[in-house]
Design a protein around this motif. Structure first.
Motif, short mmCIF file in Angstrom:
data_model
loop_
_atom_site.label_atom_id
_atom_site.label_comp_id
_atom_site.label_asym_id
_atom_site.label_seq_id
_atom_site.Cartn_x
_atom_site.Cartn_y
_atom_site.Cartn_z
N HIS A 61 7.87 6.11 3.96
CA HIS A 61 8.66 6.94 3.05
C HIS A 61 8.07 8.34 2.93
N SER A 62 7.46 8.84 4.00
CA SER A 62 6.75 10.12 3.92
C SER A 62 7.68 11.30 3.66
N GLU A 63 8.97 11.14 3.93
CA GLU A 63 9.89 12.25 3.68
C GLU A 63 10.04 12.54 2.19
N ASN A 64 9.70 11.56 1.34
CA ASN A 64 9.86 11.73 -0.11
C ASN A 64 8.54 11.77 -0.87
N LEU A 65 7.42 11.70 -0.15
CA LEU A 65 6.12 11.57 -0.80
C LEU A 65 5.12 12.59 -0.27
N VAL A 66 4.13 12.90 -1.08
CA VAL A 66 2.95 13.64 -0.64
C VAL A 66 1.71 12.88 -1.11
N ILE A 67 0.60 13.14 -0.45
CA ILE A 67 -0.65 12.43 -0.71
C ILE A 67 -1.52 13.25 -1.64
N LEU A 68 -2.10 12.61 -2.65
CA LEU A 68 -3.10 13.27 -3.48
C LEU A 68 -4.37 13.43 -2.65
N PRO A 69 -4.90 14.64 -2.52
CA PRO A 69 -6.06 14.85 -1.64
C PRO A 69 -7.33 14.15 -2.14
N ASP A 70 -8.22 13.90 -1.20
CA ASP A 70 -9.63 13.58 -1.48
C ASP A 70 -9.89 12.17 -2.00
N VAL A 71 -8.87 11.35 -2.18
CA VAL A 71 -9.10 10.04 -2.79
C VAL A 71 -8.30 8.98 -2.06
N CYS A 72 -8.90 7.80 -1.91
CA CYS A 72 -8.25 6.67 -1.26
C CYS A 72 -9.05 5.42 -1.61
N VAL A 73 -8.59 4.28 -1.12
CA VAL A 73 -9.39 3.05 -1.12
C VAL A 73 -9.63 2.70 0.33
N SER A 74 -10.88 2.64 0.73
CA SER A 74 -11.20 2.49 2.15
C SER A 74 -12.54 1.80 2.32
N THR A 75 -12.83 1.44 3.57
CA THR A 75 -14.15 0.91 3.91
C THR A 75 -14.55 1.38 5.30
N TYR A 235 -20.04 -4.82 -4.04
CA TYR A 235 -18.66 -4.53 -3.64
C TYR A 235 -18.29 -3.07 -3.92
N LEU A 236 -18.62 -2.59 -5.10
CA LEU A 236 -18.16 -1.26 -5.52
C LEU A 236 -19.10 -0.14 -5.10
N TYR A 237 -20.37 -0.47 -4.88
CA TYR A 237 -21.31 0.60 -4.55
C TYR A 237 -21.59 0.69 -3.06
N ASN A 238 -21.53 -0.45 -2.37
CA ASN A 238 -21.88 -0.46 -0.95
C ASN A 238 -20.68 -0.64 -0.02
N THR A 239 -19.62 -1.27 -0.50
CA THR A 239 -18.51 -1.67 0.37
C THR A 239 -17.31 -0.74 0.24
N ILE A 240 -16.74 -0.65 -0.94
CA ILE A 240 -15.54 0.15 -1.15
C ILE A 240 -15.90 1.64 -1.21
N LYS A 241 -15.10 2.45 -0.52
CA LYS A 241 -15.27 3.92 -0.53
C LYS A 241 -14.01 4.55 -1.10
N TRP A 242 -14.17 5.71 -1.74
CA TRP A 242 -13.02 6.36 -2.37
C TRP A 242 -12.77 7.79 -1.87
N ASP A 243 -13.64 8.32 -1.04
CA ASP A 243 -13.47 9.69 -0.56
C ASP A 243 -12.60 9.72 0.70
N LEU A 244 -11.50 10.46 0.65
CA LEU A 244 -10.62 10.58 1.82
C LEU A 244 -11.11 11.74 2.69
N THR A 245 -12.15 11.47 3.46
CA THR A 245 -12.75 12.49 4.32
C THR A 245 -12.02 12.54 5.66
N GLU A 246 -12.42 13.48 6.51
CA GLU A 246 -11.79 13.63 7.82
C GLU A 246 -11.91 12.35 8.65
N GLU A 247 -13.06 11.67 8.58
CA GLU A 247 -13.23 10.43 9.35
C GLU A 247 -12.26 9.35 8.89
N TYR A 248 -12.04 9.29 7.59
CA TYR A 248 -11.10 8.30 7.07
C TYR A 248 -9.66 8.67 7.43
#
Length: 279
Positions: A61-75, A235-248
């Motif tokens: 649905h990218s035609e109707n949405l934009v992404i909030l920068p710098d944040v995600c749920v990732s590993t 889980y929260l300190y070592n596994t889950i990441k929240w920064d939407l960097t270029e690598e992510y």
């Protein structure tokens, strides 16, 4: 304007934001809490102005949405909370019956990509599964996500096989994996820049302050969640990441490309970001 309608997938993987919303950051916002499938649908159909959302939803649905920068749920590797639990080894799966949790969207696509790499083309069925009986009698395997999967990760049954989809993704692609994004209705973003900025600031602040607040944040849920402090800290300190960097972002683009190759999405979307003052 009325309060912005903000969805919040209230899984443990966003606990810092849940804590922040519960301690003042929800002021002036109308927070709707729910599982990914429900909030994804509300966002797509205009019942929410923004939400954390399964990353595959943005692609569809990218035609109707934009992404909030710098944040995600990732590993970067194992995720612990997206599991394939199987009665037989993953390399033995072929046209077996696999149950997909009804709660998710990204994990469905991720599993299909991974299993195709093993040469499997299973029969998928979407219905509720839970940690009390992770695999129904009529199926070979099940996909669980979120807190249910995290519980199963720490309470494994003898005779079953457990596959962490974050680990499987990294072994397949060598890349990081983005499971969720914070996405915004494009019209809302264009017409409410000040409110968008306020939401962005609060979301970013919640995650950036986590390291200094982690003890009280984890302790705030221990009475209600079936996990130890040590399990949640890992889980929260070592596994889950929240920064939407270029690598992510690169990992996200790879995920979209592979999903498109399997006709799971119609096109590979550009990553279009909401305009905010970044800090």
């Amino acid at each position: 304007m009325t309060c912005p309608r903000v969805g919040h997938i209230d899984f443990l993987n966003v606990l810092p934001l849940s804590y922040s919303y519960n301690h003042g950051a929800a002021q002036g916002l109308s927070i709707a809490r729910g599982v990914p499938a429900v909030l994804n649908n509300d966002l797509i159909n205009g019942r929410l102005d923004m939400s954390n959302s399964s990353s595959i939803v943005y692609a569809r649905h990218s035609e109707n949405l934009v992404i909030l920068p710098d944040v995600c749920v990732s590993t970067d590797g194992p995720v612990q909370s997206i599991l394939l639990i199987s009665k037989k080894p993953i390399e033995s799966l072929k046209d077996d019956k696999i149950i997909l949790t009804a709660k998710s969207a990204t994990s469905h696509c991720l599993l299909k990509i991974i299993l195709r790499s093993y040469g499997a083309i299973p029969n998928y069925y979407v219905r509720h599964v839970g940690p009390d009986k992770p695999i129904p009698d009529d199926a070979t395997a099940s996909l669980l996500i979120g807190d249910d999967a995290l519980w199963c990760y720490h309470h494994r049954e003898d005779g079953l096989y457990y596959y962490d989809l974050g680990q499987e993704w990294q072994e397949l692609t060598g890349q990081k994996m983005v499971y969720a994004l914070w996405v915004v209705n494009k019209d809302f973003a264009a017409s409410n820049p000040e409110m968008l900025q306020l939401i962005y600031d609060r979301v970013i602040k919640a995650f950036r302050k986590y390291p200094e607040q982690k003890d009280k944040i984890i302790n705030s849920v221990l009475a209600d969640k079936p996990f130890t402090y040590e399990q949640l800290d890992s889980y929260l300190y070592n596994t889950i990441k929240w920064d939407l960097t270029e690598e992510y972002k690169k990992g996200l683009e790879t995920f979209y490309a592979l999903a498109h190759n399997m006709n799971l999405i119609e096109h590979i979307p550009e990553l279009n970001f909401a305009k905010v003052r970044r800090n």
